[in-house]
Design a protein around this motif. Structure first.
Motif, PDB file in Angstrom:
ATOM      1  N   ILE A   1       7.129  -2.915 -10.907  1.00 60.07           N
ATOM      2  CA  ILE A   1       6.920  -4.027 -11.716  1.00 60.07           C
ATOM      3  C   ILE A   1       8.201  -4.804 -11.994  1.00 60.07           C
ATOM      4  N   TRP A   2       9.424  -4.071 -12.346  1.00 61.08           N
ATOM      5  CA  TRP A   2      10.786  -4.617 -12.433  1.00 61.08           C
ATOM      6  C   TRP A   2      11.160  -5.481 -11.152  1.00 61.08           C
ATOM      7  N   SER A   3      10.980  -4.718 -10.044  1.00 62.44           N
ATOM      8  CA  SER A   3      11.543  -5.622  -8.934  1.00 62.44           C
ATOM      9  C   SER A   3      10.251  -6.434  -8.299  1.00 62.44           C
TER      10      SER A   3
ATOM     11  N   GLY B   1       0.782  -1.170   0.002  1.00 56.28           N
ATOM     12  CA  GLY B   1      -0.019  -0.020  -0.081  1.00 56.28           C
ATOM     13  C   GLY B   1       0.781   1.210  -0.130  1.00 56.28           C
ATOM     14  N   ALA B   2       2.023   1.350   0.683  1.00 57.91           N
ATOM     15  CA  ALA B   2       2.811   2.422   0.625  1.00 57.91           C
ATOM     16  C   ALA B   2       3.475   2.543  -0.710  1.00 57.91           C
ATOM     17  N   TRP B   3       3.985   1.482  -1.285  1.00 57.87           N
ATOM     18  CA  TRP B   3       4.507   1.575  -2.632  1.00 57.87           C
ATOM     19  C   TRP B   3       3.568   2.364  -3.627  1.00 57.87           C
ATOM     20  N   ILE B   4       2.123   1.861  -3.471  1.00 56.39           N
ATOM     21  CA  ILE B   4       1.240   2.461  -4.437  1.00 56.39           C
ATOM     22  C   ILE B   4       0.764   3.896  -4.209  1.00 56.39           C
TER      23      ILE B   4
ATOM     24  N   SER C   1       3.601  -8.896  -5.745  1.00 59.57           N
ATOM     25  CA  SER C   1       4.237  -9.668  -4.609  1.00 59.57           C
ATOM     26  C   SER C   1       3.191 -10.735  -4.059  1.00 59.57           C
ATOM     27  N   LYS C   2       3.657 -11.582  -3.323  1.00 59.92           N
ATOM     28  CA  LYS C   2       2.650 -12.830  -2.565  1.00 59.92           C
ATOM     29  C   LYS C   2       1.857 -12.337  -1.376  1.00 59.92           C
TER      30      LYS C   2
END
Length: 156
Positions: A55-57, A30-33, A62-63
């Protein structure tokens, strides 16, 4: 005599990017978004760069979400495992049995309700059909009367 030399690099100060990345990782997806959305709002290339980086990382896919779903599934299955306290297990079994009976009774009630609704709709259909047949019969009688009176007038 043995001599020991350390070949491991000395811990160095992390850069601002590494610190930011680890801070966002600690807060979750959520923080990334949120950072990506804010990047788009304030300066769109930053948001686009964050999107590509996510997307690259593989942070975007993620799971973490599937792990949460699995934990909910495990939580739901824990209702069936015994707790070790026989009084609580008996209470839980009685409660689950009562809830299953209530669910069965409610489903039976809904079935009776649907059957009653279907019957009333069918009765209404048959009533309308009977009225329609009566109206057609009256119209046919009127046409027969008109035909017979016109035949009578032709005879006379």
């Amino acid at each position: 005599m043995t001599s020991y030399t350390s070949t491991a690099p000395q811990p160095s100060e992390q850069g601002w990017f590494s610190r930011s990345e680890s801070w966002l990782d600690s807060k979750g997806k959520g923080a990334w978004i949120a950072a990506m959305v804010l990047g788009f709002v304030f300066f769109w290339p930053v948001g686009l760069a964050l999107l590509f980086y996510m997307i690259w990382s593989k942070r975007m896919f993620s799971k973490s979400c599937s792990t949460r779903r699995k934990s909910w599934a495990r939580h739901g299955m824990s209702a069936m495992t015994p707790s070790g306290n026989s009084a609580f297990d008996a209470y839980k079994a009685d409660t689950l049995q009562r809830l299953e009976q209530e669910q069965h009774d409610f489903e039976a009630f809904l079935q009776r309700l649907r059957a009653a609704k279907d019957k009333s709709e069918f009765d209404e259909f048959m009533h309308e059909r009977a009225l329609q047949n009566d109206d057609e019969a009256i119209e046919l009688d009127d046409e027969d009367d008109d035909d017979s009176s016109s035949r009578r007038s032709k005879r006379h």
